[in-house]
Design a protein around this motif. Structure first.
Motif, PDB file in Angstrom:
ATOM      1  N   SER A  56       0.810  -1.212   0.000  1.00 44.01           N
ATOM      2  CA  SER A  56       0.000   0.000   0.000  1.00 44.01           C
ATOM      3  C   SER A  56       0.850   1.272   0.000  1.00 44.01           C
ATOM      4  CB  SER A  56      -0.939   0.018   1.207  1.00 44.01           C
ATOM      5  OG  SER A  56      -0.203   0.178   2.402  1.00 44.01           O
ATOM      6  N   LEU A  57       2.108   1.189   0.430  1.00 39.39           N
ATOM      7  CA  LEU A  57       2.973   2.365   0.461  1.00 39.39           C
ATOM      8  C   LEU A  57       3.522   2.677  -0.924  1.00 39.39           C
ATOM      9  CD1 LEU A  57       5.092   1.617   3.647  1.00 39.39           C
ATOM     10  CD2 LEU A  57       3.346   3.363   3.421  1.00 39.39           C
ATOM     11  N   SER A  58       3.741   3.964  -1.166  1.00 40.09           N
ATOM     12  CA  SER A  58       4.347   4.354  -2.436  1.00 40.09           C
ATOM     13  C   SER A  58       5.849   4.071  -2.364  1.00 40.09           C
ATOM     14  CB  SER A  58       4.124   5.843  -2.689  1.00 40.09           C
ATOM     15  OG  SER A  58       4.841   6.612  -1.745  1.00 40.09           O
ATOM     16  N   ALA A  59       6.486   4.045  -3.516  1.00 34.34           N
ATOM     17  CA  ALA A  59       7.925   3.780  -3.571  1.00 34.34           C
ATOM     18  C   ALA A  59       8.682   4.879  -2.825  1.00 34.34           C
ATOM     19  CB  ALA A  59       8.393   3.703  -5.015  1.00 34.34           C
ATOM     20  N   ARG A  60       8.217   6.101  -2.926  1.00 37.46           N
ATOM     21  CA  ARG A  60       8.880   7.219  -2.250  1.00 37.46           C
ATOM     22  C   ARG A  60       8.800   7.062  -0.729  1.00 37.46           C
ATOM     23  NH1 ARG A  60       7.458  13.596  -3.143  1.00 37.46           N
ATOM     24  NH2 ARG A  60       9.103  14.390  -1.784  1.00 37.46           N
ATOM     25  N   LYS A  61       7.637   6.688  -0.223  1.00 33.65           N
ATOM     26  CA  LYS A  61       7.452   6.524   1.219  1.00 33.65           C
ATOM     27  C   LYS A  61       8.284   5.345   1.739  1.00 33.65           C
ATOM     28  CE  LYS A  61       5.559   7.519   5.157  1.00 33.65           C
ATOM     29  NZ  LYS A  61       5.971   8.691   5.893  1.00 33.65           N
ATOM     30  N   ARG A  62       8.312   4.227   0.988  1.00 31.46           N
ATOM     31  CA  ARG A  62       9.137   3.077   1.379  1.00 31.46           C
ATOM     32  C   ARG A  62      10.613   3.482   1.455  1.00 31.46           C
ATOM     33  NH1 ARG A  62       6.117   0.192  -2.439  1.00 31.46           N
ATOM     34  NH2 ARG A  62       7.931   0.128  -3.792  1.00 31.46           N
ATOM     35  N   LYS A  67      15.514   4.734   4.529  1.00 28.76           N
ATOM     36  CA  LYS A  67      16.612   5.654   4.843  1.00 28.76           C
ATOM     37  C   LYS A  67      16.641   5.979   6.334  1.00 28.76           C
ATOM     38  CE  LYS A  67      16.934   7.812   0.334  1.00 28.76           C
ATOM     39  NZ  LYS A  67      16.637   8.995  -0.488  1.00 28.76           N
ATOM     40  N   LYS A  68      15.458   6.175   6.909  1.00 32.87           N
ATOM     41  CA  LYS A  68      15.366   6.473   8.335  1.00 32.87           C
ATOM     42  C   LYS A  68      15.874   5.281   9.157  1.00 32.87           C
ATOM     43  CE  LYS A  68      12.008   7.887  11.825  1.00 32.87           C
ATOM     44  NZ  LYS A  68      10.603   8.176  12.092  1.00 32.87           N
ATOM     45  N   ALA A  69      15.503   4.064   8.760  1.00 32.86           N
ATOM     46  CA  ALA A  69      15.950   2.868   9.471  1.00 32.86           C
ATOM     47  C   ALA A  69      17.457   2.695   9.347  1.00 32.86           C
ATOM     48  CB  ALA A  69      15.221   1.642   8.927  1.00 32.86           C
TER      49      ALA A  69
END
Length: 77
Positions: A56-62, A67-69
């Motif tokens: 359900s997530l967009s590629a940008r959000k993933r 990156k945050k992880a």
């Protein structure tokens, strides 16, 4: 003592482990699996939830989440 993939006890030496595996394959010995106390249906739903969220997530959000992880993992203490 080493543990197998489901938490069962296995012999530490190579020959002892080979004999144990052969006995399991032939059926001379029963493999005991320790119950982890979790509901199998809940475990199955949990596995589905991660896949559904990723879908359900967009590629940008993933990418942002990844990156945050990575920043958390590599942050110096």
């Amino acid at each position: 003592m080493p543990k197998g993939p489901r938490g069962e006890k296995r012999p530490a030496d190579v020959i002892g482990n080979a004999i144990k595996v052969a006995r399991l394959a032939v059926g001379d010995e029963e493999e005991t699996v320790i119950d982890d106390g979790k509901d199998p249906a809940a475990k199955a739903l949990g596995a589905k939830g991660g896949k559904a969220r990723a879908k359900s997530l967009s590629a940008r959000k993933r990418s942002e989440i990844a990156k945050k992880a990575a920043a958390k993992r590599w942050k110096k203490k």
